[in-house]
Design an enzyme around this catalytic site. Structure first.
Site, PDB file in Angstrom:
ATOM      1  N   CYS A 196     -23.770  12.796  32.256  1.00  0.00           N
ATOM      2  CA  CYS A 196     -23.539  11.760  31.259  1.00  0.00           C
ATOM      3  C   CYS A 196     -22.058  11.661  30.953  1.00  0.00           C
ATOM      4  CB  CYS A 196     -24.284  12.084  29.955  1.00  0.00           C
ATOM      5  SG  CYS A 196     -26.062  12.307  30.163  1.00  0.00           S
TER       6      CYS A 196
ATOM      7  N   GLY B  33     -23.079   7.859  34.380  1.00  0.00           N
ATOM      8  CA  GLY B  33     -24.462   7.624  33.993  1.00  0.00           C
ATOM      9  C   GLY B  33     -24.753   6.144  33.959  1.00  0.00           C
TER      10      GLY B  33
ATOM     11  N   ASN C 235     -23.170  15.768  26.757  1.00  0.00           N
ATOM     12  CA  ASN C 235     -23.086  15.809  28.220  1.00  0.00           C
ATOM     13  C   ASN C 235     -23.302  17.248  28.655  1.00  0.00           C
ATOM     14  OD1 ASN C 235     -20.323  15.793  30.566  1.00  0.00           O
ATOM     15  ND2 ASN C 235     -22.488  15.574  30.991  1.00  0.00           N
ATOM     16  N   GLY C 236     -24.301  17.466  29.512  1.00  0.00           N
ATOM     17  CA  GLY C 236     -24.567  18.817  30.008  1.00  0.00           C
ATOM     18  C   GLY C 236     -26.032  19.158  29.913  1.00  0.00           C
TER      19      GLY C 236
ATOM     20  N   TYR D  62     -16.812  15.318  43.211  1.00  0.00           N
ATOM     21  CA  TYR D  62     -17.599  14.081  43.223  1.00  0.00           C
ATOM     22  C   TYR D  62     -17.712  13.362  41.892  1.00  0.00           C
ATOM     23  CZ  TYR D  62     -21.699  11.039  43.629  1.00  0.00           C
ATOM     24  OH  TYR D  62     -22.554   9.974  43.591  1.00  0.00           O
TER      25      TYR D  62
END
Length: 478
Positions: free
Chosen positions: A8, A36, A111-112, A255
């Site tokens: 995210c 996301g 996020n995570g 990436y």
């Protein structure tokens, strides 16, 4: 390309006076869209009065001028773009999560992935907690609120919660009067802050979002650090710093992140070119051209070309109007997405020995499809080079590899994988070199490559573990 599902993106902004922060948050989320693409949300806080809008789809699909206008002005705004790594794709799971509690209200973006969320949720439910989502982010919000009932400030509550939750988290939280940013003690996920010329304080997953709103990058939030912004300015809470060894996700450089971002002081584009250079040293080959798979393979291809002396060429045309192929839930749809998204430039590859650079191989099916496109375009040899080591283990920290069963490197050796995906030769970047992408090993998580997890392995690992839990309860209560 298109193999690893990402996590995210989070964003937060504080202004001393009420202004149109929804528009700035919209621009920032656009810059973070690569992190996301399932859903997006914005919450605006006007002196403790929260308004929000969120929905499934891309940022441009969720928000239009009317929606942004209806959010009104405020002095704090937070935003989120989501790819689901815990919890299904459904309306209730879209962030920011908004929570009403005895001491006010808060909006939370995460996020995570927590590695102990299943146990924490069980404990909370046994004490009477009622959950409205199936995300681990709601577990965080519950614990923060619990601690807020005992603590004198929201930052103290967040610090106390950080002593309970385990795993990967970059948090943006708005209380009625404060904007909070926090990064887990391992520093798995990126989080930075900057300032606009107007004096607005901004937090984001990546520096590219700061650029999008005209903010200057000041520095990264350190692992374990909490940043607090209110009418008195910004300050930092560091009691959780240096509690754990830094274990930043190396795949952010390979990436996830945008190439124009700078993370923990390292330019992402340079790290990817370094990966290509290392690949050329590790796996040299006689060839005519080097091409990369758009987008994350391009910088590594340039690095391979520079190190090897083999000319770099643009070998694929990318359709800019299709989302990343991994968003398609079924493999058949992912395969069709590759054909729609990429088309080889026949004049470039016809009759050539090609070095093809990509960021990873997970299942192998997408790579096979790309190789087939090049063979049909007339390539005489395809030497596949991967700017990451082989994936052999699941990730529990925010990427959607929750099972080793899908990983082709667990079933085949390198030669067998080369035959399976239909290429002449295959070479991966070594774990030793992947740790040197930034110039030195400053502390990275490489668990998906070597199985050395920085935290305990979760007792329940399925992406939809909370949906399964609810179904099991319903079956027993029937």
């Amino acid at each position: 390309m298109s193999h690893i599902h990402e996590e995210c993106g989070v964003f937060g902004i504080y202004s001393r006076k009420a202004s149109n922060l929804a528009a700035l948050t919209y621009y920032a989320l656009f810059a973070l869209q690569h992190r996301g693409q399932e859903s997006a949300g914005i919450a605006v806080n006007d002196d403790g009065v929260f308004t929000y809008a969120k929905g499934e789809g891309l940022v441009s699909e969720v928000f239009d001028s009317k929606v942004l206008s209806d959010l009104g002005e405020g002095n704090i705004a937070v935003g989120h773009v989501r790819y689901a790594t815990t919890g299904a794709k459904m309306q209730q799971n879209i962030q920011p999560l908004l929570v009403n509690h005895h001491k006010g209200r808060l909006a939370l973006c995460h996020n995570g992935n927590l590695s102990n969320s299943f146990e924490l949720r069980n404990n909370l439910e046994e004490k009477g907690a009622i959950f409205h989502t199936t995300t681990d982010s709601e577990v965080i919000s519950y614990i923060v609120v619990q601690e807020r009932m005992r603590c004198g400030s929201i930052e103290e509550a967040v610090s106390a919660a950080m002593g309970v939750i385990e795993g990967a988290y970059a948090l943006i939280i708005s209380s009625p009067q404060k904007l909070i940013a926090a990064r887990d003690p391992h520093g798995f996920r990126p989080l930075c802050y900057g300032e606009t010329e107007r004096g607005e304080i901004v937090f984001a997953s990546e520096s590219c979002a700061l650029d999008a709103v005209g903010a200057k990058l000041i520095r990264d939030i350190q692992p374990g650090e909490i940043a607090i912004v209110d009418k008195n300015g910004i300050r930092f809470h560091t009691s959780m710093c240096n509690k754990k060894q830094k274990r930043f996700c190396i795949f952010e450089y390979i990436y996830f992140a945008r190439p124009d971002s700078v993370i923990d002081g390292a330019p992402v584009s340079l790290c990817r070119r370094n990966a290509g250079r290392f690949l050329a040293q590790q796996h040299p080959v006689d060839a005519d051209i080097v091409i990369g798979v758009p987008d994350s393979g391009l910088e590594a291809a340039i690095g391979y070309s520079q190190e090897s002396g083999i000319p770099y060429a643009i070998g694929f045309t990318k359709n800019k109007y299709i989302a990343r192929t991994f968003i398609a839930p079924a493999q058949e749809e992912r395969a069709k997405g590759v054909d729609i998204k990429l088309n080889p430039i026949k004049d470039v590859v016809n009759g050539k020995r090609v070095v093809l650079i990509d960021d990873s191989i997970v299942r192998g099916t997408t790579c096979r499809r790309i190789a087939d496109l090049l063979w049909k375009a007339g390539a005489t040899e395809i030497h596949f080079r991967v700017s990451a080591p082989p994936f052999i283990c699941p990730c529990y920290y925010g990427t959607d590899i929750d099972s080793a069963d899908v990983l082709i490197a667990n079933r085949m050796n390198v030669s067998e994988i080369a035959r399976e995906i239909g290429v002449t030769t295959l070479g991966y970047l070594s774990i030793e070199n992947v740790k040197k992408l930034t110039g030195e090993d400053t502390g990275f998580c490489t668990a998906c490559f070597d199985g050395k997890y920085p935290t305990s392995i979760p007792s329940a690992t399925s992406k939809n573990r909370f949906e399964s839990k609810i179904s099991e309860k319903n079956a027993h209560s029937g």
